[in-house]
Design an enzyme around this catalytic site. Structure first.
Site, mmCIF file in Angstrom:
data_model
loop_
_atom_site.group_PDB
_atom_site.id
_atom_site.type_symbol
_atom_site.label_atom_id
_atom_site.label_comp_id
_atom_site.label_asym_id
_atom_site.label_seq_id
_atom_site.Cartn_x
_atom_site.Cartn_y
_atom_site.Cartn_z
ATOM 1 N N CYS A 175 0.825 -1.199 0.000
ATOM 2 C CA CYS A 175 0.000 0.000 0.000
ATOM 3 C C CYS A 175 0.866 1.260 0.000
ATOM 4 O O CYS A 175 1.478 1.572 -1.011
ATOM 5 C CB CYS A 175 -0.970 -0.029 1.182
ATOM 6 S SG CYS A 175 -2.364 1.104 0.985
ATOM 7 N N HIS A 211 -3.500 -5.534 0.864
ATOM 8 C CA HIS A 211 -3.251 -5.862 2.260
ATOM 9 C C HIS A 211 -3.566 -7.345 2.494
ATOM 10 O O HIS A 211 -4.437 -7.915 1.863
ATOM 11 C CB HIS A 211 -4.134 -5.019 3.180
ATOM 12 C CG HIS A 211 -3.722 -3.586 3.269
ATOM 13 N ND1 HIS A 211 -2.593 -3.174 3.927
ATOM 14 C CD2 HIS A 211 -4.308 -2.463 2.775
ATOM 15 C CE1 HIS A 211 -2.494 -1.850 3.847
ATOM 16 N NE2 HIS A 211 -3.520 -1.402 3.146
#
Length: 534
Positions: free
Chosen positions: A355, A465
């Site tokens: 991310c 994630h």
């Protein structure tokens, strides 16, 4: 309607109308006393005993997020507790999430979507008066759908400067008409003072709501503690309903970064026949639960690094998520960790970014609208030909897909995305993943490429994630690293998901053994003879 009238009204349903769920609430003498795990434990115990149970935390401040099946963002702890209940998480379980962006400023997420950025005073004065309605409505929906709702407080109920607009502790207990268990952490010391001090500060009606004390994280011989427990019960007039010993080795995620300090104290140096994996501990690190499965892998030492003195000689460096990509990239630069990271990569080391860490790997971060910071542009690590533009609209989505290139044979992967940036490439690159939103049907046009990977597979990044929660992917990736280091390959995948389920049962069994569950059931007025469970 005042607080007590709300609880009374909810409990006085007429004939033929289903009574609202029973409630119980865990509050703490301080933050990080173990409320979240104990809440998960009671959720699993009640589930084991045949109850339909749900967790609830009205307001959570955390950078560890969980994405619900419908693509909404809540606190990681409530997602974990929903898993303990065996149910799908919803935003009603955590209607308000505060995500700190910088000192004194947080993004306020309401029912899973960003609402506004507030500093502490603005939030308290402008938004808290409205938040109580949102909280009560969410709680009411849960109580209409389940048999028991287990509520978790936040911080301490004895914060006298915050009590007049409280929506997380004793006022919430009044709204829910919930009996309260007060949890104290004996591992940090001063447990008797913390309990007595908390009870002294509470108002008489609040003290009446406290039905018992749980002493958590105990180490040692409980018989030596007995005289103190007897004194405590006499002093406050409340029973100690359990002394819960410290339980090591749970594969359950932590709520916030406070736990990283304890992890750091327990981390040992990697041996020559082990992989040394260093996670850069960014000041605004988020979703570090991404790396939990690596801690359970044999032959792997996972450690968190926050300054150059802790760097060592890692085999792999991981750049985690962040609530403020720009500020944390500046931290990397100013701390000297960026120079060590680039030196590591130049020498043939491995690295991955998740991310925000993925965004940092590009050539530029662009923020013309001031979404993340006051800097309209910042040079990145320049590991890949890409740039990220921060947008006001946030992406929160569960995703599923497969590995397409860079890691050997294709394997199925799933995870979730939480980000406010859009990444574009300035030239052609290899993108390792092919994913789609989990909520969409399996249609070819719903898939899109994600991430970037170097030709040799050493360096890569992704928006996904929990990528390391995919056992096959993690197993292959670690074996590639072992092979490059000349280490024996691991023959079996570590089943992290199964270990996590076993951890819920182990935690429940542990708490059931050390807490007076008969008293708990009597406290919440729910038992095997209750008409709702006949």
């Amino acid at each position: 309607m005042n607080d007590n009238e709300y609880g009374a009204a909810r409990g006085s349903a007429g004939a033929g109308v289903r009574r609202p769920a029973a409630t119980m609430m865990l509050q703490g003498t301080a933050s990080d006393v173990g409320k979240s795990l104990l809440t998960a434990a009671f959720c699993r115990i009640l589930k084991q005993d045949g109850k339909r149970v749900a967790p609830f935390k009205s307001q959570n401040m955390s950078l560890n997020s969980y994405v619900t099946p419908d693509g909404k963002e809540i606190g990681r702890a409530q997602g974990m507790q929903a898993d303990a209940c065996g149910i799908a998480a919803t935003t009603d379980m955590n209607p308000i999430l505060l995500k700190p962006k910088k000192d004194m400023v947080s993004q306020v997420v309401v029912h899973g979507k960003p609402f506004a950025d507030f500093d502490a005073r603005e939030y308290r004065e402008r938004y808290l008066p409205k938040a109580g309605v949102i909280v009560r409505e969410a709680l009411a929906r849960l109580r209409d759908s389940y048999d028991v709702v287990v509520l978790e407080g936040a911080g301490s109920p004895a914060e006298v400067n915050l009590k007049d607009r409280d929506i997380v502790n004793m006022r919430l207990a009044g709204w829910a008409d919930a009996p309260v268990l007060l949890v104290a952490d004996i591992d940090r010391g001063g447990v008797f003072a913390s309990v007595v001090g908390t009870m002294e500060i509470l108002e008489p009606g609040e003290r009446d709501r406290v039905k018992g004390i749980i002493i958590n994280k105990f180490r040692g011989d409980v018989s030596l503690l007995t005289p103190g427990l007897e004194w405590l019960e006499r002093r406050i007039g409340k029973p100690v309903l359990g002394v819960v010993p410290y339980l090591e080795g749970l594969q359950l995620e932590d709520e916030d970064g406070a736990s990283l300090d304890a992890r750091g104290r327990r981390t040992r140096a990697a041996a020559n026949d082990e992989l040394d994996i260093a996670v850069i501990r960014l000041p605004r690190i988020s979703n570090f639960t991404d790396f939990d499965p690596l801690q359970q892998e044999p032959g792997v030492v996972l450690r968190y690094v926050r300054d150059v003195r802790e760097w060592g000689e890692p085999d792999i460096v991981l750049i985690p998520g962040s609530k403020n990509t720009v500020e944390d990239l500046l931290f990397l630069r100013e701390s000297g960790l960026e120079a060590l990271l680039l030196k590591h990569i130049k020498a043939g080391g491995r690295a991955a970014g998740i991310c925000a860490g993925y965004q940092m790997m590009g050539e530029r971060l662009l923020d013309p609208d001031g979404v993340e910071s006051d800097l309209p542009e910042l040079a990145g690590l320049a590991l890949f030909p890409m740039e990220t533009m921060f947008a006001k609209e946030k992406t929160t989505e569960r995703v599923t897909g497969s590995v397409m290139t860079g890691f050997g044979e294709a394997a199925a992967v799933e995870g979730y995305e939480i980000h406010m940036g859009r990444t574009a490439f300035t030239e052609s690159v290899a993108q390792p993943f092919r994913i789609r939103p989990s909520r969409l049907k399996d249609e070819p046009e719903s898939y899109h490429p994600d991430g970037v990977v170097s030709r040799d597979g050493r360096i890569w990044g992704t928006y996904i994630h929990h990528i390391f929660h995919n056992d096959s992917f993690r197993h292959k990736w670690l074996n590639d690293a072992r092979q490059s280091k000349g280490l024996p390959l691991s023959g079996e995948e570590t089943p992290f998901g199964r270990l996590r389920e076993l951890s819920f049962d182990r935690l429940a069994d542990h708490v059931r053994k050390h807490v007076d569950m008969a008293a708990i059931y009597e406290m919440i007025n729910v038992g095997s003879n209750d008409e709702r469970f006949r």
